[in-house]
Design a protein around this motif. Structure first.
Motif, PDB file in Angstrom:
ATOM      1  N   LEU A   1       7.831  -4.226 -24.587  1.00 28.43           N
ATOM      2  CA  LEU A   1       8.303  -2.888 -24.958  1.00 28.43           C
ATOM      3  C   LEU A   1       9.778  -2.685 -24.621  1.00 28.43           C
ATOM      4  O   LEU A   1      10.415  -1.775 -25.140  1.00 28.43           O
ATOM      5  N   GLY A   2      10.298  -3.492 -23.707  1.00 28.56           N
ATOM      6  CA  GLY A   2      11.684  -3.328 -23.296  1.00 28.56           C
ATOM      7  C   GLY A   2      11.869  -2.200 -22.301  1.00 28.56           C
ATOM      8  O   GLY A   2      12.908  -1.549 -22.292  1.00 28.56           O
ATOM      9  N   TYR A   3      10.872  -1.964 -21.468  1.00 22.87           N
ATOM     10  CA  TYR A   3      10.937  -0.921 -20.448  1.00 22.87           C
ATOM     11  C   TYR A   3      10.392  -1.441 -19.126  1.00 22.87           C
ATOM     12  O   TYR A   3       9.629  -2.406 -19.095  1.00 22.87           O
ATOM     13  N   ALA A   4      10.760  -0.755 -18.065  1.00 22.87           N
ATOM     14  CA  ALA A   4      10.134  -0.934 -16.760  1.00 22.87           C
ATOM     15  C   ALA A   4       9.649   0.450 -16.338  1.00 22.87           C
ATOM     16  O   ALA A   4      10.340   1.448 -16.563  1.00 22.87           O
ATOM     17  N   MET A   5       8.449   0.512 -15.766  1.00 25.77           N
ATOM     18  CA  MET A   5       7.928   1.769 -15.230  1.00 25.77           C
ATOM     19  C   MET A   5       8.205   1.778 -13.736  1.00 25.77           C
ATOM     20  O   MET A   5       7.917   0.805 -13.046  1.00 25.77           O
ATOM     21  N   ILE A   6       8.745   2.881 -13.251  1.00 25.42           N
ATOM     22  CA  ILE A   6       9.086   3.001 -11.840  1.00 25.42           C
ATOM     23  C   ILE A   6       8.422   4.263 -11.306  1.00 25.42           C
ATOM     24  O   ILE A   6       8.583   5.344 -11.865  1.00 25.42           O
ATOM     25  N   ALA A   7       7.659   4.113 -10.216  1.00 25.69           N
ATOM     26  CA  ALA A   7       6.997   5.256  -9.594  1.00 25.69           C
ATOM     27  C   ALA A   7       7.540   5.449  -8.192  1.00 25.69           C
ATOM     28  O   ALA A   7       7.718   4.487  -7.443  1.00 25.69           O
ATOM     29  N   ASN A   8       7.815   6.696  -7.846  1.00 25.38           N
ATOM     30  CA  ASN A   8       8.201   7.038  -6.477  1.00 25.38           C
ATOM     31  C   ASN A   8       6.932   7.353  -5.714  1.00 25.38           C
ATOM     32  O   ASN A   8       6.128   8.164  -6.158  1.00 25.38           O
ATOM     33  N   LEU A   9       6.760   6.699  -4.573  1.00 28.55           N
ATOM     34  CA  LEU A   9       5.496   6.759  -3.853  1.00 28.55           C
ATOM     35  C   LEU A   9       5.594   7.462  -2.520  1.00 28.55           C
ATOM     36  O   LEU A   9       6.653   7.532  -1.916  1.00 28.55           O
ATOM     37  N   LYS A  10       4.436   7.900  -2.077  1.00 32.74           N
ATOM     38  CA  LYS A  10       4.258   8.290  -0.691  1.00 32.74           C
ATOM     39  C   LYS A  10       3.758   7.032  -0.009  1.00 32.74           C
ATOM     40  O   LYS A  10       3.052   6.231  -0.613  1.00 32.74           O
ATOM     41  N   GLU A  11       4.080   6.855   1.249  1.00 31.52           N
ATOM     42  CA  GLU A  11       3.752   5.610   1.944  1.00 31.52           C
ATOM     43  C   GLU A  11       2.270   5.279   1.883  1.00 31.52           C
ATOM     44  O   GLU A  11       1.889   4.142   1.649  1.00 31.52           O
ATOM     45  N   GLU A  12       1.397   6.290   2.012  1.00 26.98           N
ATOM     46  CA  GLU A  12      -0.041   6.007   2.037  1.00 26.98           C
ATOM     47  C   GLU A  12      -0.618   5.728   0.656  1.00 26.98           C
ATOM     48  O   GLU A  12      -1.751   5.297   0.530  1.00 26.98           O
TER      49      GLU A  12
ATOM     50  N   GLY B   1       3.382 -11.722 -11.404  1.00 23.70           N
ATOM     51  CA  GLY B   1       2.951 -10.997 -12.603  1.00 23.70           C
ATOM     52  C   GLY B   1       3.949  -9.922 -12.973  1.00 23.70           C
ATOM     53  O   GLY B   1       5.141 -10.059 -12.728  1.00 23.70           O
ATOM     54  N   ASN B   2       3.456  -8.824 -13.551  1.00 25.17           N
ATOM     55  CA  ASN B   2       4.338  -7.763 -14.018  1.00 25.17           C
ATOM     56  C   ASN B   2       4.896  -6.897 -12.902  1.00 25.17           C
ATOM     57  O   ASN B   2       5.890  -6.234 -13.079  1.00 25.17           O
ATOM     58  N   LEU B   3       4.203  -6.859 -11.750  1.00 18.70           N
ATOM     59  CA  LEU B   3       4.701  -6.055 -10.648  1.00 18.70           C
ATOM     60  C   LEU B   3       5.927  -6.736 -10.083  1.00 18.70           C
ATOM     61  O   LEU B   3       5.862  -7.869  -9.637  1.00 18.70           O
ATOM     62  N   VAL B   4       7.059  -6.069 -10.141  1.00 13.60           N
ATOM     63  CA  VAL B   4       8.298  -6.701  -9.709  1.00 13.60           C
ATOM     64  C   VAL B   4       8.552  -6.442  -8.238  1.00 13.60           C
ATOM     65  O   VAL B   4       8.779  -7.354  -7.482  1.00 13.60           O
ATOM     66  N   ALA B   5       8.500  -5.188  -7.801  1.00 17.55           N
ATOM     67  CA  ALA B   5       8.842  -4.919  -6.408  1.00 17.55           C
ATOM     68  C   ALA B   5       8.284  -3.606  -5.924  1.00 17.55           C
ATOM     69  O   ALA B   5       8.100  -2.680  -6.697  1.00 17.55           O
ATOM     70  N   ILE B   6       8.007  -3.584  -4.656  1.00 16.22           N
ATOM     71  CA  ILE B   6       7.759  -2.338  -3.950  1.00 16.22           C
ATOM     72  C   ILE B   6       8.852  -2.285  -2.898  1.00 16.22           C
ATOM     73  O   ILE B   6       8.909  -3.137  -2.025  1.00 16.22           O
ATOM     74  N   ARG B   7       9.768  -1.320  -3.028  1.00 17.31           N
ATOM     75  CA  ARG B   7      10.883  -1.244  -2.109  1.00 17.31           C
ATOM     76  C   ARG B   7      11.288   0.217  -1.953  1.00 17.31           C
ATOM     77  O   ARG B   7      11.366   0.944  -2.941  1.00 17.31           O
ATOM     78  N   ASN B   8      11.567   0.600  -0.737  1.00 20.91           N
ATOM     79  CA  ASN B   8      12.040   1.954  -0.457  1.00 20.91           C
ATOM     80  C   ASN B   8      11.162   3.008  -1.120  1.00 20.91           C
ATOM     81  O   ASN B   8      11.643   3.928  -1.760  1.00 20.91           O
ATOM     82  N   LYS B   9       9.863   2.840  -1.000  1.00 21.45           N
ATOM     83  CA  LYS B   9       8.872   3.790  -1.512  1.00 21.45           C
ATOM     84  C   LYS B   9       8.895   3.944  -3.031  1.00 21.45           C
ATOM     85  O   LYS B   9       8.624   5.015  -3.555  1.00 21.45           O
ATOM     86  N   THR B  10       9.258   2.892  -3.746  1.00 17.55           N
ATOM     87  CA  THR B  10       9.135   2.877  -5.197  1.00 17.55           C
ATOM     88  C   THR B  10       8.411   1.604  -5.609  1.00 17.55           C
ATOM     89  O   THR B  10       8.475   0.599  -4.910  1.00 17.55           O
ATOM     90  N   ILE B  11       7.724   1.669  -6.732  1.00 21.55           N
ATOM     91  CA  ILE B  11       7.050   0.492  -7.275  1.00 21.55           C
ATOM     92  C   ILE B  11       7.505   0.354  -8.715  1.00 21.55           C
ATOM     93  O   ILE B  11       7.674   1.352  -9.419  1.00 21.55           O
TER      94      ILE B  11
END
Length: 178
Positions: free
Chosen positions: A149-160, A132-142
């Motif tokens: 829209l021509g964009y990707a949303m990127i979130a920096n995460l805490k592990e939990e 689907g639209n979720l591309v990757a969870i890597r190195n604490k980012t999703i």
């Protein structure tokens, strides 16, 4: 005759998103502005401020026949177009934006080609992918792609916080230390 409603993007004057959304709500037109918390430095402390994720964008749910009246709303400059027609934003993308902005903070945008089908194929062992639209969870980012829209949303995460504190995990996922 039944008129199909779709999500459209209204391009507004700078910092007029709330005003346009209020005017649309007054006319009983469903609309949406995704907000994110932005840390603003203040003297010795920093302050969290709510800002629109997409500057000068208001998402409006209406029929194609109502677009002209949407364009005449005070504060609206134009409607986003794609190939000479008003750009229709997929319902799934609007829902993904709603969920993503409610679940995560520290969200950044990355430009992508509009309406591109984009898949990342190579991942490290620490990566986890979902169809689907979720591309990757890597190195604490999703990262979630929004092709219309021509964009990707990127979130920096805490592990939990990857799957949310209140959501139960079906497997034990962990991250590689970077």
């Amino acid at each position: 005759m039944f008129m199909q409603k779709n999500w459209y993007v209204l391009y507004t004057k700078p910092q007029s998103e709330k005003k346009v959304a209020a005017l649309l709500a007054k006319r009983k037109i469903e609309n949406f502005i995704p907000y994110v918390n932005v840390e603003m430095p203040r003297f010795k402390k920093s302050k969290l401020v709510l800002k629109p994720l997409f500057k000068s964008y208001v998402f409006a749910y209406s029929t194609e026949q109502e677009i002209q009246s949407l364009r005449l709303t005070e504060g609206v400059i134009s409607v986003l177009y794609w190939l000479g027609k008003p750009a229709i934003i997929a319902e799934a993308e609007v829902e993904a934006i709603r969920e993503f902005t409610s679940d995560y903070q520290n969200i950044d945008l990355e430009k992508l080609p509009v309406n591109s089908i984009f898949m990342e194929k190579s991942f490290y062992k620490s990566a986890y992918t979902i169809e689907g639209n979720l591309v990757a969870i890597r190195n604490k980012t999703i990262k979630i792609n929004l092709p219309s829209l021509g964009y990707a949303m990127i979130a920096n995460l805490k592990e939990e916080s990857v799957f949310g504190l209140d959501k139960s995990m079906s497997r034990n996922y962990s991250f590689a230390q970077s």
